[in-house]
Design a protein around this motif. Sequence first.
Motif, PDB file in Angstrom:
ATOM      1  N   ILE A  56       0.844  -1.200   0.000  1.00  0.00           N
ATOM      2  CA  ILE A  56       0.000   0.000   0.000  1.00  0.00           C
ATOM      3  C   ILE A  56       0.877   1.246   0.000  1.00  0.00           C
ATOM      4  O   ILE A  56       0.648   2.197  -0.758  1.00  0.00           O
ATOM      5  CB  ILE A  56      -0.938  -0.003   1.217  1.00  0.00           C
ATOM      6  N   SER A  57       1.893   1.241   0.853  1.00  0.00           N
ATOM      7  CA  SER A  57       2.808   2.376   0.930  1.00  0.00           C
ATOM      8  C   SER A  57       3.522   2.611  -0.390  1.00  0.00           C
ATOM      9  O   SER A  57       3.821   3.760  -0.762  1.00  0.00           O
ATOM     10  CB  SER A  57       3.829   2.142   2.049  1.00  0.00           C
ATOM     11  N   ASP A  58       3.781   1.530  -1.138  1.00  0.00           N
ATOM     12  CA  ASP A  58       4.464   1.643  -2.428  1.00  0.00           C
ATOM     13  C   ASP A  58       3.513   2.005  -3.568  1.00  0.00           C
ATOM     14  O   ASP A  58       3.927   2.058  -4.723  1.00  0.00           O
ATOM     15  CB  ASP A  58       5.172   0.327  -2.762  1.00  0.00           C
ATOM     16  N   GLY A  59       2.242   2.222  -3.262  1.00  0.00           N
ATOM     17  CA  GLY A  59       1.308   2.714  -4.270  1.00  0.00           C
ATOM     18  C   GLY A  59       0.379   1.695  -4.886  1.00  0.00           C
ATOM     19  O   GLY A  59      -0.317   1.995  -5.862  1.00  0.00           O
ATOM     20  N   ALA A  60       0.313   0.476  -4.329  1.00  0.00           N
ATOM     21  CA  ALA A  60      -0.570  -0.541  -4.910  1.00  0.00           C
ATOM     22  C   ALA A  60      -2.030  -0.125  -4.765  1.00  0.00           C
ATOM     23  O   ALA A  60      -2.455   0.366  -3.717  1.00  0.00           O
ATOM     24  CB  ALA A  60      -0.346  -1.886  -4.235  1.00  0.00           C
ATOM     25  N   GLU A  61      -2.801  -0.355  -5.824  1.00  0.00           N
ATOM     26  CA  GLU A  61      -4.246  -0.127  -5.799  1.00  0.00           C
ATOM     27  C   GLU A  61      -5.021  -1.438  -5.700  1.00  0.00           C
ATOM     28  O   GLU A  61      -6.227  -1.442  -5.447  1.00  0.00           O
ATOM     29  CB  GLU A  61      -4.673   0.613  -7.066  1.00  0.00           C
ATOM     30  N   LEU A  62      -4.321  -2.536  -5.903  1.00  0.00           N
ATOM     31  CA  LEU A  62      -4.903  -3.870  -5.781  1.00  0.00           C
ATOM     32  C   LEU A  62      -3.805  -4.813  -5.308  1.00  0.00           C
ATOM     33  O   LEU A  62      -2.676  -4.761  -5.809  1.00  0.00           O
ATOM     34  CB  LEU A  62      -5.469  -4.332  -7.128  1.00  0.00           C
ATOM     35  N   VAL A  63      -4.139  -5.668  -4.343  1.00  0.00           N
ATOM     36  CA  VAL A  63      -3.161  -6.620  -3.812  1.00  0.00           C
ATOM     37  C   VAL A  63      -3.682  -8.039  -4.030  1.00  0.00           C
ATOM     38  O   VAL A  63      -4.800  -8.371  -3.616  1.00  0.00           O
ATOM     39  CB  VAL A  63      -2.901  -6.395  -2.313  1.00  0.00           C
ATOM     40  N   PHE A  64      -2.873  -8.858  -4.692  1.00  0.00           N
ATOM     41  CA  PHE A  64      -3.156 -10.283  -4.826  1.00  0.00           C
ATOM     42  C   PHE A  64      -2.583 -11.009  -3.616  1.00  0.00           C
ATOM     43  O   PHE A  64      -1.402 -10.851  -3.308  1.00  0.00           O
ATOM     44  CB  PHE A  64      -2.505 -10.863  -6.089  1.00  0.00           C
ATOM     45  N   ALA A  65      -3.412 -11.796  -2.942  1.00  0.00           N
ATOM     46  CA  ALA A  65      -2.939 -12.631  -1.841  1.00  0.00           C
ATOM     47  C   ALA A  65      -2.829 -14.059  -2.349  1.00  0.00           C
ATOM     48  O   ALA A  65      -3.812 -14.640  -2.810  1.00  0.00           O
ATOM     49  CB  ALA A  65      -3.889 -12.571  -0.659  1.00  0.00           C
ATOM     50  N   CYS A  66      -1.631 -14.627  -2.279  1.00  0.00           N
ATOM     51  CA  CYS A  66      -1.397 -15.968  -2.800  1.00  0.00           C
ATOM     52  C   CYS A  66      -0.769 -16.817  -1.712  1.00  0.00           C
ATOM     53  O   CYS A  66       0.409 -16.646  -1.373  1.00  0.00           O
ATOM     54  CB  CYS A  66      -0.478 -15.914  -4.021  1.00  0.00           C
ATOM     55  N   GLY A  67      -1.562 -17.718  -1.140  1.00  0.00           N
ATOM     56  CA  GLY A  67      -1.068 -18.569  -0.068  1.00  0.00           C
ATOM     57  C   GLY A  67      -2.221 -19.280   0.602  1.00  0.00           C
ATOM     58  O   GLY A  67      -3.299 -19.427   0.021  1.00  0.00           O
ATOM     59  N   GLY A  68      -2.002 -19.686   1.831  1.00  0.00           N
ATOM     60  CA  GLY A  68      -3.043 -20.368   2.576  1.00  0.00           C
ATOM     61  C   GLY A  68      -3.912 -19.406   3.347  1.00  0.00           C
ATOM     62  O   GLY A  68      -3.885 -18.184   3.126  1.00  0.00           O
ATOM     63  N   ASP A  69      -4.679 -19.946   4.306  1.00  0.00           N
ATOM     64  CA  ASP A  69      -5.604 -19.119   5.071  1.00  0.00           C
ATOM     65  C   ASP A  69      -4.892 -18.046   5.874  1.00  0.00           C
ATOM     66  O   ASP A  69      -5.374 -16.911   5.975  1.00  0.00           O
ATOM     67  CB  ASP A  69      -6.426 -20.005   6.013  1.00  0.00           C
ATOM     68  N   GLY A  70      -3.735 -18.373   6.432  1.00  0.00           N
ATOM     69  CA  GLY A  70      -3.010 -17.387   7.222  1.00  0.00           C
ATOM     70  C   GLY A  70      -2.560 -16.202   6.401  1.00  0.00           C
ATOM     71  O   GLY A  70      -2.627 -15.049   6.854  1.00  0.00           O
ATOM     72  N   THR A  71      -2.107 -16.452   5.177  1.00  0.00           N
ATOM     73  CA  THR A  71      -1.680 -15.369   4.297  1.00  0.00           C
ATOM     74  C   THR A  71      -2.845 -14.463   3.960  1.00  0.00           C
ATOM     75  O   THR A  71      -2.754 -13.223   4.039  1.00  0.00           O
ATOM     76  CB  THR A  71      -1.074 -15.941   3.000  1.00  0.00           C
ATOM     77  N   VAL A  72      -3.970 -15.062   3.580  1.00  0.00           N
ATOM     78  CA  VAL A  72      -5.131 -14.262   3.189  1.00  0.00           C
ATOM     79  C   VAL A  72      -5.640 -13.439   4.367  1.00  0.00           C
ATOM     80  O   VAL A  72      -5.935 -12.241   4.228  1.00  0.00           O
ATOM     81  CB  VAL A  72      -6.248 -15.169   2.635  1.00  0.00           C
ATOM     82  N   THR A  73      -5.743 -14.046   5.542  1.00  0.00           N
ATOM     83  CA  THR A  73      -6.224 -13.322   6.716  1.00  0.00           C
ATOM     84  C   THR A  73      -5.303 -12.156   7.060  1.00  0.00           C
ATOM     85  O   THR A  73      -5.771 -11.063   7.417  1.00  0.00           O
ATOM     86  CB  THR A  73      -6.335 -14.271   7.921  1.00  0.00           C
ATOM     87  N   SER A  74      -4.013 -12.355   6.934  1.00  0.00           N
ATOM     88  CA  SER A  74      -3.056 -11.284   7.228  1.00  0.00           C
ATOM     89  C   SER A  74      -3.196 -10.130   6.253  1.00  0.00           C
ATOM     90  O   SER A  74      -3.159  -8.955   6.644  1.00  0.00           O
ATOM     91  CB  SER A  74      -1.628 -11.835   7.187  1.00  0.00           C
ATOM     92  N   VAL A  75      -3.379 -10.438   4.984  1.00  0.00           N
ATOM     93  CA  VAL A  75      -3.550  -9.385   3.981  1.00  0.00           C
ATOM     94  C   VAL A  75      -4.876  -8.666   4.190  1.00  0.00           C
ATOM     95  O   VAL A  75      -4.957  -7.431   4.077  1.00  0.00           O
ATOM     96  CB  VAL A  75      -3.454  -9.973   2.555  1.00  0.00           C
ATOM     97  N   VAL A  76      -5.926  -9.392   4.509  1.00  0.00           N
ATOM     98  CA  VAL A  76      -7.222  -8.774   4.805  1.00  0.00           C
ATOM     99  C   VAL A  76      -7.082  -7.771   5.940  1.00  0.00           C
ATOM    100  O   VAL A  76      -7.614  -6.647   5.874  1.00  0.00           O
ATOM    101  CB  VAL A  76      -8.269  -9.852   5.169  1.00  0.00           C
ATOM    102  N   THR A  77      -6.360  -8.138   6.984  1.00  0.00           N
ATOM    103  CA  THR A  77      -6.178  -7.255   8.132  1.00  0.00           C
ATOM    104  C   THR A  77      -5.501  -5.961   7.725  1.00  0.00           C
ATOM    105  O   THR A  77      -5.852  -4.879   8.215  1.00  0.00           O
ATOM    106  CB  THR A  77      -5.372  -7.969   9.230  1.00  0.00           C
ATOM    107  N   ALA A  78      -4.539  -6.048   6.804  1.00  0.00           N
ATOM    108  CA  ALA A  78      -3.841  -4.847   6.347  1.00  0.00           C
ATOM    109  C   ALA A  78      -4.716  -3.982   5.445  1.00  0.00           C
ATOM    110  O   ALA A  78      -4.630  -2.746   5.483  1.00  0.00           O
ATOM    111  CB  ALA A  78      -2.560  -5.242   5.611  1.00  0.00           C
TER     112      ALA A  78
END
Length: 316
Positions: A56-78
């Motif tokens: 987000i700080s680097d300017g992303a407007e969309l983030v792909f989360a690629c991994g298991g449940d822990g990865t997705v939950t962590s990205v959702v939190t951010a």
Amino acid sequence: MTGPRSAVVVNPAKVPDPDHLRQTVVNGLAKAGWPEPKWYQTTPEDPGRGQARQAISDGAELVFACGGDGTVTSVVTALAGTDVALAVLPAGTGNLLAANLGLGTDPETGLEVALEGGRRRIDVGVIDDRCFVVMAGMGFDAQMLEDTSERAKKHIGWLAYVGGGAKHLLDRPMRARIRLDGGPPMPRRPKAVIVGNVGRLQGGVRLLSKAEPDDGKLNVAILSPGNLAHWAQLAWAVLRRQDRVPLMETYTASRVEIYSNRAQSRQLDGDLIAPGKAMKIHVRPRALLLCVPQPDSDPDLAYDAGKVAERAEKNL
């Protein structure tokens, strides 16, 4: 370039062929006129939250989360509370959010969903400083996750959870008190209490048939089977999508508090968290911008996901 700036937060331990994944994503985005994404790898110490915040700080407007449940939950939190969209690229045996989007374990379909532009603002549940989008649970469902091996999931997929759950069907129930929206405590002896925002389990099984992802409410299921016959009745009703499921009470609330007399196994979106005697959950309405299959207005997040998979295959 006409597409949004994007980033990929990837758990390398969940991706069998990282080079193929990178080629698929880069080529697919370039074909659609999107700029090349930035890549961020998770670590055992940070499963994705810090990487997503950096994106987000680097300017992303969309983030792909690629991994298991822990990865997705962590990205959702951010991403919760921002205007940055989340897209899911399933990896390994997939995850709960991918199952609710109808993506299976296919990253190409997840990429196609993002490219087609379906966007939906959905609610998120919050526990302490962590967010979830599918469901949190205390008791049997978390115990099942604890006793399901990664090796089994790799070989037989979501069916591995059946073996993990079978070990705990006859465990003694919790002594629990459940409060909804600050109301009086409801004493119960459940095997599990599940708080969900959307309704599907692994394998596409819909547990919470009336859950809506953007109604500002969480759905609460209190499961109280006492023996194997009870479990069979409950499972059969869920599989048949019956409106009333025996031995399962359902409620809706924006705040849910669960207290147990002893520490219980707990999970968020299929990712185990530390055992505890309590779960205090509240909803953040429409906090997450999620990439979903078109039409993005349909209540079912997985509506027509099969058609998206067909289009993804043609576009390879």
